[in-house]
Design a protein around this motif. Structure first.
Motif, short mmCIF file in Angstrom:
data_model
loop_
_atom_site.label_atom_id
_atom_site.label_comp_id
_atom_site.label_asym_id
_atom_site.label_seq_id
_atom_site.Cartn_x
_atom_site.Cartn_y
_atom_site.Cartn_z
N SER A 101 0.90 -1.26 0.02
CA SER A 101 -0.03 -0.05 0.09
C SER A 101 1.06 1.34 0.01
N GLU A 102 1.94 1.37 0.75
CA GLU A 102 2.79 2.67 0.85
C GLU A 102 3.39 2.54 -0.49
N ALA A 103 4.03 1.44 -1.09
CA ALA A 103 4.34 1.66 -2.57
C ALA A 103 3.39 2.27 -3.57
N ILE A 104 2.33 1.79 -3.47
CA ILE A 104 1.36 2.47 -4.48
C ILE A 104 0.97 3.78 -4.29
N ASP A 105 1.32 4.25 -2.99
CA ASP A 105 0.88 5.77 -2.57
C ASP A 105 2.08 6.47 -3.13
N ILE A 106 3.27 6.17 -2.90
CA ILE A 106 4.49 6.85 -3.19
C ILE A 106 4.72 6.92 -4.74
N ALA A 107 4.49 5.78 -5.24
CA ALA A 107 4.85 5.71 -6.86
C ALA A 107 3.98 6.82 -7.33
N LEU A 108 2.59 6.91 -6.97
CA LEU A 108 1.90 7.96 -7.46
C LEU A 108 2.33 9.19 -7.19
N ARG A 109 2.72 9.43 -5.90
CA ARG A 109 3.14 10.77 -5.60
C ARG A 109 4.46 11.15 -6.13
N GLN A 122 -11.46 -1.08 -12.88
CA GLN A 122 -12.32 -1.38 -11.91
C GLN A 122 -13.13 -2.41 -12.32
N PRO A 123 -13.90 -3.47 -11.58
CA PRO A 123 -13.29 -3.40 -9.85
C PRO A 123 -11.90 -3.85 -9.74
N SER A 124 -11.43 -3.08 -8.85
CA SER A 124 -10.00 -3.18 -8.29
C SER A 124 -9.85 -2.90 -6.95
N TYR A 125 -8.87 -3.05 -6.39
CA TYR A 125 -8.21 -2.78 -4.80
C TYR A 125 -8.95 -1.41 -4.34
N VAL A 126 -9.14 -1.03 -3.28
CA VAL A 126 -10.00 0.21 -3.13
C VAL A 126 -9.06 1.53 -2.83
N SER A 127 -7.49 1.20 -2.82
CA SER A 127 -6.79 2.11 -2.32
C SER A 127 -6.32 2.98 -3.69
N TYR A 128 -6.59 2.41 -4.93
CA TYR A 128 -5.87 3.10 -6.24
C TYR A 128 -6.45 4.36 -6.17
N GLU A 129 -7.76 4.46 -6.41
CA GLU A 129 -8.41 5.90 -6.73
C GLU A 129 -8.38 6.86 -5.61
N PRO A 130 -8.41 6.61 -4.26
CA PRO A 130 -7.84 7.44 -3.35
C PRO A 130 -6.68 7.99 -3.52
N CYS A 131 -5.50 7.09 -3.47
CA CYS A 131 -4.25 7.59 -3.60
C CYS A 131 -4.02 8.41 -4.74
N ALA A 132 -4.76 8.16 -5.88
CA ALA A 132 -4.35 8.85 -7.20
C ALA A 132 -5.11 10.54 -6.84
N VAL A 133 -6.24 10.36 -6.26
CA VAL A 133 -6.65 11.91 -6.06
C VAL A 133 -5.64 12.54 -4.96
N THR A 165 -3.25 11.73 -20.15
CA THR A 165 -2.90 10.36 -19.19
C THR A 165 -1.57 10.28 -19.11
N LYS A 166 -0.98 9.77 -17.84
CA LYS A 166 0.30 9.67 -17.80
C LYS A 166 0.46 8.27 -17.10
N VAL A 167 -0.32 7.88 -16.23
CA VAL A 167 0.00 6.40 -15.79
C VAL A 167 -1.41 5.40 -15.73
N LEU A 168 -1.03 4.34 -15.99
CA LEU A 168 -2.02 3.30 -15.92
C LEU A 168 -1.51 2.26 -14.77
N ILE A 169 -2.58 2.11 -14.04
CA ILE A 169 -2.52 1.24 -12.84
C ILE A 169 -2.91 -0.24 -13.44
N LEU A 170 -2.19 -1.41 -13.16
CA LEU A 170 -2.37 -2.45 -13.62
C LEU A 170 -2.58 -3.58 -12.55
N PRO A 171 -3.73 -3.99 -11.97
CA PRO A 171 -4.06 -4.48 -10.90
C PRO A 171 -4.18 -6.14 -11.10
N PHE A 172 -3.32 -6.76 -11.36
CA PHE A 172 -3.41 -8.34 -11.78
C PHE A 172 -2.37 -9.27 -11.35
N PRO A 173 -2.84 -10.38 -10.68
CA PRO A 173 -4.19 -10.99 -10.54
C PRO A 173 -5.05 -10.08 -9.67
#
Length: 389
Positions: A101-109, A122-133, A165-173
């Motif tokens: 979760s920290e890695a997702i946050d700081i990668a976006l920042r 989506q559907p996907s992990y709940v943190s991606y959208e808030p961290c992007a915002v 557009t700059k970043v694509l989040i790829l949440p797989f599996p």
């Protein structure tokens, strides 16, 4: 009196998953069965716990290097080479974090300027959208489709790209669907990414929990994608180490060194005890991972057959430890179905819309539980569905 709160944070909704955790907790009923938690039911293997205990006994209670123990980063590199044919320089292309979760946050920042767009399937992990915002981005949502087994297609990605557009989040599996992306899927996605000069944050926390004949493939394996990809992984799911709070990010030095600065100022370093335990996990944990994967796969097959027998539509997932059955035939929202199921049958699941609007009409059911508990839960679900029909 002046509002002390950020306007941005006030727009962000609390996690939809927590709502049902809280309801179950408040019920305080020992008869409730919960299939809502995305957490392995296995304990951390003893040899990994022993290494953590030993590190404490040796007095290893100090800060590590901000990027993490070099020995751990070297083991991460060896692990990724051994398992997924990926290599990173442990000195400046790997960063140890407090969970994925920290890695997702700081990668976006580290990568986003205000107004940049981040594409989130989506559907996907709940943190991606808030961290992007919180990073100042505009989230652009791609609603994945049941008929495509919730895979991202190149056509969907192409349609979502703009000049911002700059970043694509790829949440797989994928959490919550269990969907996977195969090499051919990733090759088509990579063409769009390269065409539009995008970057990818690839969350591969469930990479070891893949049940296809072809083992998990990272988009970083696809030609010209390594230098465009931040790979995120960790120890929570594969090694049953959720409470140890340890993850990592790998990628080009240019990006990792900026993530390192945020991590340095906000976190300092990941927990020292967890890092020593993780070294042992990577060195000696392959058999543990295989045992857990085999057990999850047995449970997965049981649920696939059980849903078919009760007439509950659900595509067969090949990753993670979740099922995502469709309940649209019953004329209720996901929330209504989950609420009635909990109060009438004492069975807790998570409504699909907790993971984005495209999850409406579905449920997330975790099979990170014993087969015995799953059989009890399925009996209750079958009884509930039978009454609705």
């Amino acid at each position: 009196m002046r509002n002390p709160l950020s306007k941005t944070i006030e727009t962000i909704k609390p996690s939809g998953i927590r709502k049902y955790f809280d309801i179950v907790s408040e019920m305080n009923d020992p008869d409730v069965i919960s299939l809502g938690v995305g957490e392995p039911d296995f304990e951390t293997p003893w040899h990994i716990r022993d290494e953590g205990i030993y590190s404490l006994e040796r007095g290893r209670t100090f800060y590590t290097a901000n990027a993490g123990l070099l020995e751990l980063r070297e083991e991460i590199d060896r692990y990724l080479r051994r398992r997924f044919d990926l290599g990173y320089n442990p000195k400046d292309e790997i960063l140890v974090t407090v969970g994925g979760s920290e890695a997702i946050d700081i990668a976006l920042r580290a990568m986003i300027d205000a107004g940049d767009e981040v594409i989130i399937p989506q559907p996907s992990y709940v943190s991606y959208e808030p961290c992007a915002v919180l990073a100042g981005a505009k989230p652009v949502i791609i609603e994945l489709k049941n008929e495509n087994q919730f895979r991202l297609t190149a056509q969907e990605l192409e349609a979502a790209v703009t000049d911002r557009t700059k970043v694509l989040i790829l949440p797989f599996p994928n959490n919550p669907t269990g969907a996977v992306m195969e090499r051919k899927d990733l090759e088509e996605i990579a063409q769009v990414v390269e065409k539009h000069d995008l970057y990818v944050i690839s969350d591969e926390i469930y990479s070891e929990l893949c049940y296809t004949k072809e083992k998990h493939v990272s988009i970083a394996n696809i030609p010209n994608m390594w230098e465009r990809t931040i790979l995120i992984n960790g120890f929570s799911k594969s090694y049953a180490m959720t409470g140890w709070r340890l993850g990592y990010a790998c990628g080009p030095k240019r990006i990792i060194e900026q993530m390192y600065k945020i991590h340095q100022f906000c976190i300092m370093c990941a927990p020292t005890t967890s890092q020593y335990a993780a070294i042992d996990a990577l060195k000696n944990g392959d058999a543990d991972v295989q045992m857990m994967r085999d057990s999850y796969n047995q449970r997965r097959r049981y649920l696939v057959n059980a849903f078919r027998e009760m007439g509950l539509e659900c595509f067969e997932p090949f990753g993670a430890f979740y099922m995502f059955p469709c309940v649209k035939q019953f004329g209720m929202t996901s929330d209504e179905f989950a609420s009635k199921l909990l109060h009438e049958e004492k069975l807790a699941v998570v409504p699909g819309n907790a993971f984005g609007d495209s999850g409406e009409g579905f449920l997330r059911i975790s099979y990170a539980y014993s087969l015995e508990n799953l059989k009890k839960a399925i009996a209750r679900l079958e009884h509930f569905v039978g009454r609705l029909k």
